[in-house]
Design an enzyme around this catalytic site. Structure first.
Site, PDB file in Angstrom:
ATOM      1  N   GLU A 190      -0.895  -7.048   4.467  1.00 24.30           N
ATOM      2  CA  GLU A 190      -2.041  -6.392   4.648  1.00 24.30           C
ATOM      3  C   GLU A 190      -2.476  -8.027   3.970  1.00 24.30           C
ATOM      4  O   GLU A 190      -2.048  -8.203   2.133  1.00 24.30           O
ATOM      5  CB  GLU A 190      -2.018  -5.719   3.283  1.00 24.30           C
ATOM      6  CG  GLU A 190      -1.308  -4.504   3.922  1.00 24.30           C
ATOM      7  CD  GLU A 190      -2.016  -3.334   3.048  1.00 24.30           C
ATOM      8  OE1 GLU A 190      -2.627  -2.702   3.187  1.00 24.30           O
ATOM      9  OE2 GLU A 190      -1.678  -3.609   1.727  1.00 24.30           O
ATOM     10  N   ASN A 231      -3.995   4.737   0.919  1.00 18.06           N
ATOM     11  CA  ASN A 231      -3.589   4.820  -0.373  1.00 18.06           C
ATOM     12  C   ASN A 231      -5.126   4.844  -1.266  1.00 18.06           C
ATOM     13  O   ASN A 231      -5.796   4.221  -1.367  1.00 18.06           O
ATOM     14  CB  ASN A 231      -3.690   3.078  -0.544  1.00 18.06           C
ATOM     15  CG  ASN A 231      -3.281   2.439  -1.842  1.00 18.06           C
ATOM     16  OD1 ASN A 231      -3.239   3.589  -2.840  1.00 18.06           O
ATOM     17  ND2 ASN A 231      -3.298   1.065  -1.760  1.00 18.06           N
ATOM     18  N   HIS A 256       1.681  -3.831  -3.144  1.00 19.52           N
ATOM     19  CA  HIS A 256       0.479  -3.563  -3.084  1.00 19.52           C
ATOM     20  C   HIS A 256      -0.001  -5.148  -3.429  1.00 19.52           C
ATOM     21  O   HIS A 256      -0.011  -5.323  -4.787  1.00 19.52           O
ATOM     22  CB  HIS A 256      -0.329  -2.750  -3.584  1.00 19.52           C
ATOM     23  CG  HIS A 256      -1.495  -2.457  -2.808  1.00 19.52           C
ATOM     24  ND1 HIS A 256      -2.330  -3.274  -2.973  1.00 19.52           N
ATOM     25  CD2 HIS A 256      -2.199  -1.422  -1.680  1.00 19.52           C
ATOM     26  CE1 HIS A 256      -3.709  -2.999  -2.873  1.00 19.52           C
ATOM     27  NE2 HIS A 256      -3.049  -2.570  -1.461  1.00 19.52           N
ATOM     28  N   SER A 295      -9.302  -3.545   5.786  1.00 18.04           N
ATOM     29  CA  SER A 295     -10.526  -2.207   5.689  1.00 18.04           C
ATOM     30  C   SER A 295     -10.497  -2.138   7.104  1.00 18.04           C
ATOM     31  O   SER A 295     -11.510  -2.509   8.159  1.00 18.04           O
ATOM     32  CB  SER A 295     -11.365  -3.859   5.798  1.00 18.04           C
ATOM     33  OG  SER A 295     -11.550  -4.245   4.040  1.00 18.04           O
ATOM     34  N   LYS A 299      -4.990   4.628  -4.128  1.00 16.54           N
ATOM     35  CA  LYS A 299      -5.330   3.647  -5.341  1.00 16.54           C
ATOM     36  C   LYS A 299      -5.697   4.594  -7.088  1.00 16.54           C
ATOM     37  O   LYS A 299      -5.144   5.698  -6.508  1.00 16.54           O
ATOM     38  CB  LYS A 299      -6.984   2.979  -5.308  1.00 16.54           C
ATOM     39  CG  LYS A 299      -6.254   1.745  -3.657  1.00 16.54           C
ATOM     40  CD  LYS A 299      -6.980   0.909  -3.672  1.00 16.54           C
ATOM     41  CE  LYS A 299      -7.094   0.353  -2.321  1.00 16.54           C
ATOM     42  NZ  LYS A 299      -7.356  -0.932  -2.693  1.00 16.54           N
ATOM     43  N   GLY A 318     -10.059  -4.348   0.801  1.00 21.09           N
ATOM     44  CA  GLY A 318     -11.327  -4.429  -0.111  1.00 21.09           C
ATOM     45  C   GLY A 318     -12.531  -5.028  -0.007  1.00 21.09           C
ATOM     46  O   GLY A 318     -13.453  -4.535  -0.655  1.00 21.09           O
ATOM     47  N   GLU A 341      -2.132  -5.740  -5.412  1.00 24.76           N
ATOM     48  CA  GLU A 341      -3.320  -5.107  -6.409  1.00 24.76           C
ATOM     49  C   GLU A 341      -2.207  -5.021  -7.162  1.00 24.76           C
ATOM     50  O   GLU A 341      -2.845  -5.862  -8.559  1.00 24.76           O
ATOM     51  CB  GLU A 341      -4.397  -4.450  -6.166  1.00 24.76           C
ATOM     52  CG  GLU A 341      -5.734  -4.329  -5.511  1.00 24.76           C
ATOM     53  CD  GLU A 341      -6.150  -2.950  -4.595  1.00 24.76           C
ATOM     54  OE1 GLU A 341      -5.481  -2.730  -4.788  1.00 24.76           O
ATOM     55  OE2 GLU A 341      -6.355  -2.970  -3.991  1.00 24.76           O
TER      56      GLU A 341
HETATM   57  C1  PEP Z   1      -5.519  -0.975   1.081  1.00 28.58           C
HETATM   58  O1  PEP Z   1      -6.124  -1.578  -0.408  1.00 28.58           O
HETATM   59  O2  PEP Z   1      -3.958  -1.415   1.114  1.00 28.58           O
HETATM   60  C2  PEP Z   1      -6.433  -2.195   1.895  1.00 28.58           C
HETATM   61  C3  PEP Z   1      -5.894  -1.747   2.896  1.00 28.58           C
HETATM   62  O3  PEP Z   1      -7.569  -1.579   1.420  1.00 28.58           O
HETATM   63  P1  PEP Z   1      -8.479  -1.265   1.976  1.00 28.58           P
HETATM   64  O4  PEP Z   1      -8.836  -0.667   3.394  1.00 28.58           O
HETATM   65  O5  PEP Z   1      -9.725  -0.374   1.414  1.00 28.58           O
HETATM   66  O6  PEP Z   1      -9.105  -2.434   2.843  1.00 28.58           O
END
Ligand code: PEP
Length: 249
Positions: A166, A9, A94, A212, A11, A172, A96
């Site tokens: 998630e 992703n 997601h 992460s 973003k 992040g 966000e």
């Molecule tokens: C995501 O945005 O779906 C995500 C898992 O981000 P990160 O790997 O940076 O934590």
């Protein structure tokens, strides 16, 4: 059918030039695992990314879409528009989008319906926040998110859905759920599906972990029996790191 998937992703990162560069770097990587590879660039770069990867085992997917067919929704993009440029998979829900754009389980249910009507595959994201985890009600939160957005569907529809657990506190932040925490939640998600739709739907469901994931921790997370892959944010922006994760199976 249950499969291994690693999806990046991107973003709101990468303009056209960076998209071209990253895709050409991704093409130089060697895939040694059986994982399906996906990348999700921004809307403006989807067409270009799709054209550039036509001959490669990399699927270009969208990060979002609207629930309506078309109309007065300034700034939005529909499923039909995505399909018209060859995009067949969309990430929905997601954290966000939930946090900054007020997406709710109810609006996400409409988006899921719209995507399925257009014969798109959905990567459906959900996960608890840190205070839920601390309060010990993370399973209730996840169960509610899945039920509210997906449990109006029939069993057949789940062939076109991939789930992505998630935990918001791990996205992040550099904070990762331990492999056991991921496994426990993925097993719980499968049980939740089984209770409503039966064993076949539960066993066939591909469930990704996101939060992460990096080259250093991917192998251990992916070794868990109910973890079928990853949704990768930060580490998907570097070709080598992303492919180290793809090859962690
Ligand atoms: C995501 O945005 O779906 C995500 C898992 O981000 P990160 O790997 O940076 O934590």
């Amino acid at each position: 059918m249950r499969k291994h998937i690693v999806a990046g992703n991107w973003k709101m990162n990468n303009g056209l030039i960076q998209t071209e560069t990253l895709i050409s770097e991704l093409k130089q990587q060697t895939k040694t695992s059986d994982a399906e590879v996906m990348i999700a660039p921004s809307f403006t770069n989807l067409w270009h990314a799709f054209q550039s990867t036509r001959q490669d085992p990399i699927e270009v997917v969208a990060q979002n879409m609207h629930f309506a067919d078309n109309g007065a929704y300034t700034g939005e993009v529909s499923a039909g528009m995505l399909k018209s440029i060859g995009i067949k998979t969309v990430i929905l829900g997601h954290s966000e989008r939930r946090a900054y754009f007020n997406e709710t389980d109810e609006s996400l249910a409409r988006k899921v319906d719209q995507a399925l009507e257009h014969e798109m595959r959905v990567i459906f994201c959900f996960g608890e926040e840190l205070f839920n985890r601390k309060a010990g009600n993370h399973e209730d939160i996840v169960e509610r998110q899945i039920k509210n957005a997906l449990f109006h569907l029939d069993a057949d529809a789940f062939k076109h859905i991939v789930l992505a657990y998630e935990p918001v506190w791990a996205i992040g932040t550099g904070e990762t759920a331990t492999p056991d925490q991921a496994q426990d939640m993925h097993a719980f998600i499968r049980q939740t599906l089984e209770a409503k739709y039966g064993k076949d739907v539960a066993n066939d469901m591909t469930i990704l972990y996101g939060g992460s994931v990096k080259p250093a921790n991917a192998k251990e997370i992916f070794s868990k029996p109910d973890v079928d892959g990853g949704l990768i944010g930060g580490a998907s922006l570097k070709a080598e790191d992303f492919f180290a994760i793809v090859n962690a199976f």
